[in-house]
Design a protein around this motif. Structure first.
Motif, PDB file in Angstrom:
ATOM      1  N   THR A 162      -8.647  -8.678  -3.897  1.00  0.00           N
ATOM      2  CA  THR A 162      -7.198  -8.794  -3.736  1.00  0.00           C
ATOM      3  C   THR A 162      -6.700  -9.923  -4.622  1.00  0.00           C
ATOM      4  O   THR A 162      -7.210 -11.042  -4.546  1.00  0.00           O
ATOM      5  CB  THR A 162      -6.836  -9.094  -2.261  1.00  0.00           C
ATOM      6  OG1 THR A 162      -7.300  -8.016  -1.447  1.00  0.00           O
ATOM      7  CG2 THR A 162      -5.335  -9.257  -2.086  1.00  0.00           C
ATOM      8  N   LEU A 222      -3.347  -5.357  -5.365  1.00  0.00           N
ATOM      9  CA  LEU A 222      -2.411  -6.294  -5.999  1.00  0.00           C
ATOM     10  C   LEU A 222      -1.269  -6.590  -5.033  1.00  0.00           C
ATOM     11  O   LEU A 222      -0.641  -5.677  -4.518  1.00  0.00           O
ATOM     12  CB  LEU A 222      -1.862  -5.696  -7.296  1.00  0.00           C
ATOM     13  CG  LEU A 222      -2.907  -5.231  -8.317  1.00  0.00           C
ATOM     14  CD1 LEU A 222      -2.232  -4.575  -9.511  1.00  0.00           C
ATOM     15  CD2 LEU A 222      -3.780  -6.394  -8.751  1.00  0.00           C
ATOM     16  N   ALA A 281       0.863 -10.176 -10.000  1.00  0.00           N
ATOM     17  CA  ALA A 281      -0.580 -10.349 -10.109  1.00  0.00           C
ATOM     18  C   ALA A 281      -1.056 -10.069 -11.533  1.00  0.00           C
ATOM     19  O   ALA A 281      -1.883 -10.787 -12.072  1.00  0.00           O
ATOM     20  CB  ALA A 281      -1.298  -9.435  -9.116  1.00  0.00           C
TER      21      ALA A 281
END
Length: 77
Positions: free
Chosen positions: A48, A73, A57
């Motif tokens: 993650t 993400l 991200a």
């Protein structure tokens, strides 16, 4: 800041959360269809990526030849 080239792999450990993770790729970071830059997870599960507040991200601008897979993400949109 680091530039990435065709065939590079950016891998995060599966099952882990990476706080403040923020990748940005632009024209200086390019793979090819035959030899892409790969961004993903290794090991068990998906990593993650959780960027700083109001950020993304993974940011991509004016480039190609990327493969993004097996990630979670988290971001504003």
């Amino acid at each position: 800041t680091r530039n990435f080239a065709a065939g590079d792999r950016i891998l995060f450990q599966g099952g882990q959360t990476f706080s403040d993770a923020e990748l940005y790729l632009d024209a200086s970071d390019a793979g090819t269809a035959a030899n892409p830059i790969t961004i993903g997870s290794y090991g068990t599960g998906r990593a993650t990526l959780k960027p700083p507040a109001a950020s993304h991200a993974i940011g991509i601008y004016n480039t190609a030849g990327l493969r993004i897979r097996d990630l979670i993400l988290v971001g504003p949109g």
